[in-house]
Scaffold this active site. Structure first.
Site, PDB file in Angstrom:
ATOM      1  N   ARG A  36     -16.296  12.515  48.858  1.00 21.81           N
ATOM      2  CA  ARG A  36     -17.335  13.453  48.439  1.00 21.81           C
ATOM      3  C   ARG A  36     -18.680  12.728  48.384  1.00 21.81           C
ATOM      4  NH1 ARG A  36     -15.019  14.582  42.791  1.00 21.81           N
ATOM      5  NH2 ARG A  36     -15.118  12.320  42.951  1.00 21.81           N
TER       6      ARG A  36
ATOM      7  N   GLU B 158     -12.339  -6.372  57.370  1.00 23.37           N
ATOM      8  CA  GLU B 158     -11.671  -5.077  57.533  1.00 23.37           C
ATOM      9  C   GLU B 158     -11.433  -4.416  56.175  1.00 23.37           C
ATOM     10  OE1 GLU B 158     -10.385  -8.049  57.906  1.00 23.37           O
ATOM     11  OE2 GLU B 158      -8.216  -8.116  57.579  1.00 23.37           O
TER      12      GLU B 158
ATOM     13  N   ASN C  51      -7.445  -7.428  66.718  1.00 26.68           N
ATOM     14  CA  ASN C  51      -8.499  -8.271  67.288  1.00 26.68           C
ATOM     15  C   ASN C  51      -7.932  -9.252  68.302  1.00 26.68           C
ATOM     16  OD1 ASN C  51     -11.010  -7.511  66.409  1.00 26.68           O
ATOM     17  ND2 ASN C  51     -10.934  -8.717  64.530  1.00 26.68           N
TER      18      ASN C  51
ATOM     19  N   HIS D  60     -12.321  -8.264  70.322  1.00 29.50           N
ATOM     20  CA  HIS D  60     -13.171  -7.850  69.208  1.00 29.50           C
ATOM     21  C   HIS D  60     -13.848  -6.509  69.446  1.00 29.50           C
ATOM     22  CE1 HIS D  60     -12.749 -11.334  66.614  1.00 29.50           C
ATOM     23  NE2 HIS D  60     -12.657 -12.061  67.738  1.00 29.50           N
TER      24      HIS D  60
ATOM     25  N   ARG E 187      -4.692  11.007  50.766  1.00 27.06           N
ATOM     26  CA  ARG E 187      -5.296  11.757  51.869  1.00 27.06           C
ATOM     27  C   ARG E 187      -6.056  10.802  52.807  1.00 27.06           C
ATOM     28  NH1 ARG E 187      -9.194  15.477  49.431  1.00 27.06           N
ATOM     29  NH2 ARG E 187     -10.785  13.964  50.021  1.00 27.06           N
TER      30      ARG E 187
ATOM     31  N   ASP F 195      -7.819  -1.797  52.963  1.00 23.67           N
ATOM     32  CA  ASP F 195      -7.773  -2.859  53.967  1.00 23.67           C
ATOM     33  C   ASP F 195      -6.962  -2.367  55.165  1.00 23.67           C
ATOM     34  OD1 ASP F 195      -8.185  -6.048  54.189  1.00 23.67           O
ATOM     35  OD2 ASP F 195      -6.300  -5.434  55.151  1.00 23.67           O
ATOM     36  N   ILE F 196      -7.502  -2.625  56.360  1.00 23.98           N
ATOM     37  CA  ILE F 196      -6.807  -2.193  57.576  1.00 23.98           C
ATOM     38  C   ILE F 196      -5.613  -3.120  57.814  1.00 23.98           C
ATOM     39  CG2 ILE F 196      -7.036  -1.776  60.053  1.00 23.98           C
ATOM     40  CD1 ILE F 196     -10.075  -1.460  59.575  1.00 23.98           C
TER      41      ILE F 196
END
Lengths: 638, 142
Positions: free
Chosen positions: A288, A299, A264, A269, A321, A256-257
């Site tokens: 992969r 999000e 926003n 937006h 990572r 989740d961002i």
């Protein structure tokens, strides 16, 4: 059958069809040749008898003139010449245009001996140019020859028969079949050929249509499965994929961002979309081919990492990572540089869970933990760190999330009545979900299962926003239920405050009803936040007081405005002396601490009268008014 | 359907005609090469449109504007009056070849096949070489 297997089978069938078709196409000339050869052989067979008769007759005549060479014999006997010419002439028809006999002179040139033609008859001895070795071959090897004429417009075939007399060839009987005859053959087999081409064309058309149909289906499926904004696979893809895969062979991560709502709100937006795209690309590049990344909604992203040959440590390093890939992003928008971060919840022990939804919920719970622990981090589940989700559920996280997105969340409003006047004091907003088959589902059907998940937070935020707007529009006094720990959640609290900041007059309409939990970790922060709500003029109610984990010390510390006495005490108040005494004590406590009291679960007049008798000013229950979508406006006759 | 068939047959017929003219042109070309090895191009005169068409399709002959300046004459059933006796005459009619001693050779269709014939003494009379290429087509006597 999986998509891949089906595609391989279709490809195999396509190849087989093309091979059969190509074979059929290549066979057409072969079939045509065979038919023509058969027709040709029939023509030759019908000639043979006539040629044999001629041959026999010639030899018979030559036997009568043993001292002359054949050419001398024919030249010497005009009637014999004419007779032999007429015999050859009998062979001539529309199909056979020339019939003649040649001899070979001592220089190897062929010359006319007998010509069966009636017009333009060639004189004996005139030279005849040949273009094919078949003539010499027939003469020398004494074997009949068939020459297919290639460049001659008038002729199709020449059939040459050697005339053998005294063990050597004395001449060649030649019969030319016309090209017109061949054209008749071609016309005869034309319908068959056309039919074969038709069949070929039909099959080819079917194959092309099938290929086009499949291509259209393939591309439309692709469109259905791809999120238009990020280019990642979407929720629909996930829904269709989940039944086909063994989720226990994957590690599941929910990503989740962080603070996306702020991005926003602050940049608009368009910038939010750009951030989503950039992050999606970064994540996609960091996994992969055997891993599955989908945009789960808003999000949020869901990642299935194949656990084949991937240890827990490696899986966590992959997550770290990914987190780092996002952390180093610098997205420029409106002359500002945005440095987004993500929080990741990982479920590493999916094999312990019975359903993929449970596994996703665990990842979601871990995401929640990551958020609550400061964001921009990876939190993972191990079988010892987090209790497994309850199996006693009806709706899972996944389904509740869908309900939110499908706008199937709605509210019913139960009136709280002024027991002295009978007027509606306010309403309690009760959350409901409309199931996909149209049934109304109550919190007991879904709340427990989404507790401590992002979905719970989404639902809470939605509830706040919806009821704030409705309260403002309809000037409706409404109590909104919250978990007491929701006040500790930054996002929810921010939403509560922003509602008040934007509409200061809303404080007179909105009351936050808090439900206690077993454990309140940060009582100081909670108290501060309640104070902030009070500073705006907002009111706080404590719900279900007297049940579960409620205690007086919390109430004292939290400084709530309204105490709602739990229904389990009220409903038996007419029968249970203990309940009556407890309610009396609560009322005494509330009165002395200047708090408003509401009695819940008033389901009979008897109960109402007792409650009124105890001096409780407000009541709620089925006797006074049932929950309904439209808030009650009329007063109640008490 | 019948219209299509008619069109196809008309096309085939025209192709066959052009094919026959081409064969004739090839043989005449070969003949000229063998009889006039020292000349790359020879002025030729054709007595009919068919003969002029053959000349136009050869590489060794160039059609002359007047009969008098031609070195090679390609004729049909008759030899026009104005052609001198000394000129090399080649015919497409076998009967003319047999009848007229001025004609050195003939290309003709016999039993649907192209045929070529020369008479040795006529070639010698015109001092034309008896090429090995033409040997099979040269007759010592008629």
């Amino acid at each position: 059958m999986s998509n891949n297997k089906r595609e391989v089978l279709l490809l195999f069938l396509l190849i087989i069809s093309v091979v059969i078709l190509a074979n059929l196409y290549l066979k057409i000339p072969e079939i045509e040749k065979k038919l023509i050869d058969n027709m040709r052989d029939d023509s030759i067979r019908s000639l043979s008898t006539t040629i044999e008769n001629f041959d026999r007759h010639l030899k018979h005549e030559l036997n009568k003139l043993p001292n002359l060479t054949p050419i001398e014999a024919i030249k010497s006997d005009k009637s014999l010449q004419e007779h032999l010419e007429s015999e050859l002439n009998m062979m001539i028809s529309t199909d056979i245009i020339y019939a003649y006999m040649l001899y070979r002179d001592d220089k190897g040139k062929f010359r006319f001996m007998i010509d069966g033609a009636t017009e333009d008859k060639v004189r004996i001895g005139r030279k005849f140019d040949i273009q094919d070795d078949g003539w010499h071959k027939a003469y020398e090897q004494l074997i009949p020859q068939l020459i297919v004429q290639q460049d001659l417009s008038e002729l199709w075939l020449t059939y040459i028969t050697p005339v053998v007399y005294k063990n050597s060839a004395i001449g060649l009987i030649a019969v030319d079949l016309s090209f017109e005859h061949h054209k008749q053959h071609l016309l005869t087999i034309a319908p068959l050929k056309q039919m074969l081409f038709l069949v070929f064309g039909l099959i080819l058309t079917i194959i092309i249509v099938a290929i086009v149909q499949y291509a259209l289906y393939y591309f439309s499926q692709k469109r259905v499965y791809i999120d238009g904004l990020t280019g990642l696979k979407n929720r629909q893809y996930l829904n269709d994929l989940l039944p086909k895969i063994n989720f226990q062979k994957y590690y599941i991560a929910m990503l989740d961002i962080d603070h996306f709502k702020n991005i926003n709100d602050s940049y608009g937006h368009d910038v939010g979309d750009e951030v989503l795209r950039e992050i999606a690309t970064a994540l996609d590049q960091g996994i992969r081919t055997e891993d599955i990344l989908v945009r789960y909604g808003g999000e949020e992203f869901l990642l299935f990492v194949s656990s084949r040959n991937v240890s827990h440590e490696l899986a966590l390093s992959i997550m770290e990572r990914l987190r780092n890939k996002v952390e180093v992003l610098e997205i420029t928008a409106q002359s500002m540089t945005i440095k987004p971060t993500i929080s990741i919840g990982v479920n590493l022990d999916t094999f312990e869970l019975k359903s993929v939804n449970e596994a996703i919920k665990v990842a979601d719970q871990m995401l929640y933990e990551a958020k609550n622990n400061g964001r921009n981090r990876v939190m993972h589940y191990s079988c010892r760190s987090v209790p497994l989700p309850s199996e006693n559920i009806m709706l899972n996280v996944h389904e509740v999330k869908e309900a939110i997105e499908d706008k199937r969340i709605f509210f019913e409003y139960q009136p709280i009545i002024d027991l002295n006047s009978g007027f509606v004091y306010k309403h309690e907003a009760l959350v409901r979900i409309k199931s996909e088959d149209g049934k109304t589902l109550y919190p007991g059907h879904f709340l427990e299962n989404i507790k401590n998940s992002q979905v719970y937070k989404e639902m809470t935020l939605f509830m706040l926003q919806y009821n704030s707007e409705r309260a403002m529009q309809e000037q409706l006094k409404v109590s909104v239920n919250l978990n007491i720990t929701d006040l500790i959640d930054d996002d929810i609290f921010k939403q509560m405050i922003s509602v008040f900041e934007e509409n200061p007059e809303l404080t007179q309409y909105i009351t936050f009803e808090l439900l206690e939990e077993e454990k309140i970790d940060n009582i100081d922060l909670l108290r501060k936040r309640i104070d902030i709500i009070h500073s705006f003029g907002g009111q706080i109610a404590i719900d279900d007081f007297g049940s579960g984990y409620s205690n007086f010390s919390h109430i004292l510390q939290l400084d709530v405005d309204i105490i709602k006495i739990d229904g389990s005490l009220i409903k038996n108040i007419d029968k249970s002396e203990l309940s009556l005494q407890l309610v009396k004590a609560i009322v005494a406590f509330a009165t002395s601490s200047n708090k408003t009291v509401v009695a819940e679960f008033i389901h009979t007049k008897v109960i109402m009268d007792i409650v009124k008798g105890l001096g409780i000013p407000y009541g709620q229950g089925f006797y006074l008014g049932k929950p309904s979508i439209e808030p009650m406006v009329e007063s109640v006759k008490l | 359907m019948f219209f299509k068939l008619f069109l196809a047959l008309t096309l085939i017929s025209s192709m066959l005609y052009s094919s026959e003219t081409l064969i004739a042109a090839k043989i005449v070309n070969k003949t000229v090469s063998a009889l006039f090895p020292g000349k790359k191009r020879l002025k030729a005169w054709g007595s009919t449109a068919y003969h002029r068409d053959i000349i136009s399709k050869t590489t060794r002959l160039i059609e002359s504007k007047t009969a008098s300046e031609a070195e090679f004459y390609l004729v049909g059933k008759t030899v026009p009056m104005h052609i001198d006796e000394e000129r090399v005459i080649f015919t497409t009619d076998i009967d003319l070849f047999y009848e007229d001693e001025r004609v050195i050779g003939a290309f003709y269709w016999q039993k649907g096949r192209p045929n070529l014939i020369f008479l040795r003494k006529r070639l010698e009379a015109y001092k034309l070489p008896v090429s090995s290429e033409l040997r099979d087509y040269i007759e010592d006597e008629l």
